[in-house]
Scaffold this motif. Structure first.
Motif, PDB file in Angstrom:
ATOM      1  N   VAL A   1       0.935  -1.219   0.017  1.00  0.00           N
ATOM      2  CA  VAL A   1       0.045  -0.060  -0.006  1.00  0.00           C
ATOM      3  C   VAL A   1       0.854   1.069   0.220  1.00  0.00           C
ATOM      4  N   ARG A   2       0.735   2.266  -0.767  1.00  0.00           N
ATOM      5  CA  ARG A   2       1.288   3.567  -0.684  1.00  0.00           C
ATOM      6  C   ARG A   2       0.515   4.607  -0.387  1.00  0.00           C
ATOM      7  N   ALA A   3       1.175   5.579   0.437  1.00  0.00           N
ATOM      8  CA  ALA A   3       0.348   6.805   0.873  1.00  0.00           C
ATOM      9  C   ALA A   3      -0.151   7.663  -0.352  1.00  0.00           C
ATOM     10  N   LEU A   4      -1.116   8.135  -0.440  1.00  0.00           N
ATOM     11  CA  LEU A   4      -1.596   9.073  -1.213  1.00  0.00           C
ATOM     12  C   LEU A   4      -1.765  10.520  -0.640  1.00  0.00           C
ATOM     13  N   ASP A   5      -1.999  10.746   0.526  1.00  0.00           N
ATOM     14  CA  ASP A   5      -2.216  11.931   1.338  1.00  0.00           C
ATOM     15  C   ASP A   5      -0.735  12.680   1.673  1.00  0.00           C
ATOM     16  N   TYR A   6      -0.692  14.091   1.452  1.00  0.00           N
ATOM     17  CA  TYR A   6       0.499  14.808   1.646  1.00  0.00           C
ATOM     18  C   TYR A   6      -0.018  16.122   2.586  1.00  0.00           C
ATOM     19  N   VAL A   7       1.112  16.291   3.330  1.00  0.00           N
ATOM     20  CA  VAL A   7       0.966  17.488   4.326  1.00  0.00           C
ATOM     21  C   VAL A   7       2.083  18.469   3.919  1.00  0.00           C
ATOM     22  N   ALA A   8       1.634  19.859   3.937  1.00  0.00           N
ATOM     23  CA  ALA A   8       2.412  20.788   3.501  1.00  0.00           C
ATOM     24  C   ALA A   8       2.189  21.976   4.780  1.00  0.00           C
ATOM     25  N   ALA A   9       3.339  22.519   5.091  1.00  0.00           N
ATOM     26  CA  ALA A   9       3.485  23.597   6.248  1.00  0.00           C
ATOM     27  C   ALA A   9       4.441  24.614   5.978  1.00  0.00           C
ATOM     28  N   VAL A  10       4.181  25.612   6.337  1.00  0.00           N
ATOM     29  CA  VAL A  10       5.146  26.941   6.304  1.00  0.00           C
ATOM     30  C   VAL A  10       5.216  27.421   7.760  1.00  0.00           C
ATOM     31  N   THR A  11       6.601  27.409   7.884  1.00  0.00           N
ATOM     32  CA  THR A  11       6.914  27.889   9.572  1.00  0.00           C
ATOM     33  C   THR A  11       8.051  28.848   9.363  1.00  0.00           C
ATOM     34  N   VAL A  12       8.135  29.584  10.598  1.00  0.00           N
ATOM     35  CA  VAL A  12       8.911  30.790  10.562  1.00  0.00           C
ATOM     36  C   VAL A  12       9.737  30.676  11.832  1.00  0.00           C
ATOM     37  N   LYS A  13      11.324  30.679  11.684  1.00  0.00           N
ATOM     38  CA  LYS A  13      11.984  30.760  13.181  1.00  0.00           C
ATOM     39  C   LYS A  13      12.757  31.959  13.127  1.00  0.00           C
ATOM     40  N   ALA A  14      12.892  32.636  14.472  1.00  0.00           N
ATOM     41  CA  ALA A  14      13.474  33.914  14.740  1.00  0.00           C
ATOM     42  C   ALA A  14      13.591  34.000  16.177  1.00  0.00           C
ATOM     43  N   GLY A  15      14.879  34.136  16.429  1.00  0.00           N
ATOM     44  CA  GLY A  15      15.530  34.307  17.945  1.00  0.00           C
ATOM     45  C   GLY A  15      15.176  32.901  18.647  1.00  0.00           C
ATOM     46  N   GLY A  16      15.288  31.787  17.864  1.00  0.00           N
ATOM     47  CA  GLY A  16      15.137  30.550  18.593  1.00  0.00           C
ATOM     48  C   GLY A  16      13.864  29.964  18.996  1.00  0.00           C
ATOM     49  N   ARG A  17      12.681  30.771  18.505  1.00  0.00           N
ATOM     50  CA  ARG A  17      11.443  30.550  18.521  1.00  0.00           C
ATOM     51  C   ARG A  17      10.878  30.301  17.132  1.00  0.00           C
TER      52      ARG A  17
END
Length: 155
Positions: free
Chosen positions: A11-27
């Protein structure tokens, strides 16, 4: 989640996830993300977010797409033009898109990190396949609440 057999007993996965993150000052702060049924839609969403973030540099962000609604990412205030230019370049480069598509097809993440050198702001756009059990099949960006990344392309 949807699944399709690629071979008997496999079986192969057909669902995908995408995300955008920002990192500044260690956070690290998530700016937004989606789960979509195929890698083309995930990459289309990432390209749109890259262009929205880049086009918002120095002015208001374009309105959210009516078909995505609230799923567009939150804005980022870049202090220089390096990161917005890198986002535009990635979104418009067919070679980068083909590479990302191949990575996702192979079960690996497709990641892009751009840096605003004036303030050390790091924006990561990432997509990865999700397996049938709901676990991330390939690692996500380190500044995202999923498992640590395995590779990052920095611009």
């Amino acid at each position: 989640m949807k699944a399709a057999s690629s071979a008997p007993g496999r079986v192969r996965a057909l669902d995908y996830v995408a995300a955008v993150t920002v990192k500044a000052g260690g956070r690290a702060v998530p700016l937004g993300g989606v789960a979509l049924p195929n890698r083309r839609l995930v990459l289309r969403w990432l390209r749109r977010q890259a262009l929205r973030l880049a086009d918002g540099h120095g002015r208001y962000l374009p309105a959210a797409a009516p078909w995505l609604g609230v799923r567009d990412v939150r804005p980022v205030a870049f202090h220089g033009s390096d990161a917005p230019e890198a986002l535009r370049a990635w979104a418009g480069d067919h070679g980068s898109q083909d590479h990302a598509m191949s990575a996702l097809a192979s079960g690996h993440p497709a990641l892009l990190t751009v840096v605003d050198p004036f303030v050390g702001l790091r924006v990561t756009l990432g997509a990865w396949p999700v397996d049938l059990c709901g676990w991330v099949a390939a690692a996500a960006p380190a500044n995202h609440p999923y498992p640590p990344r395995t590779e990052t392309e920095e611009v």
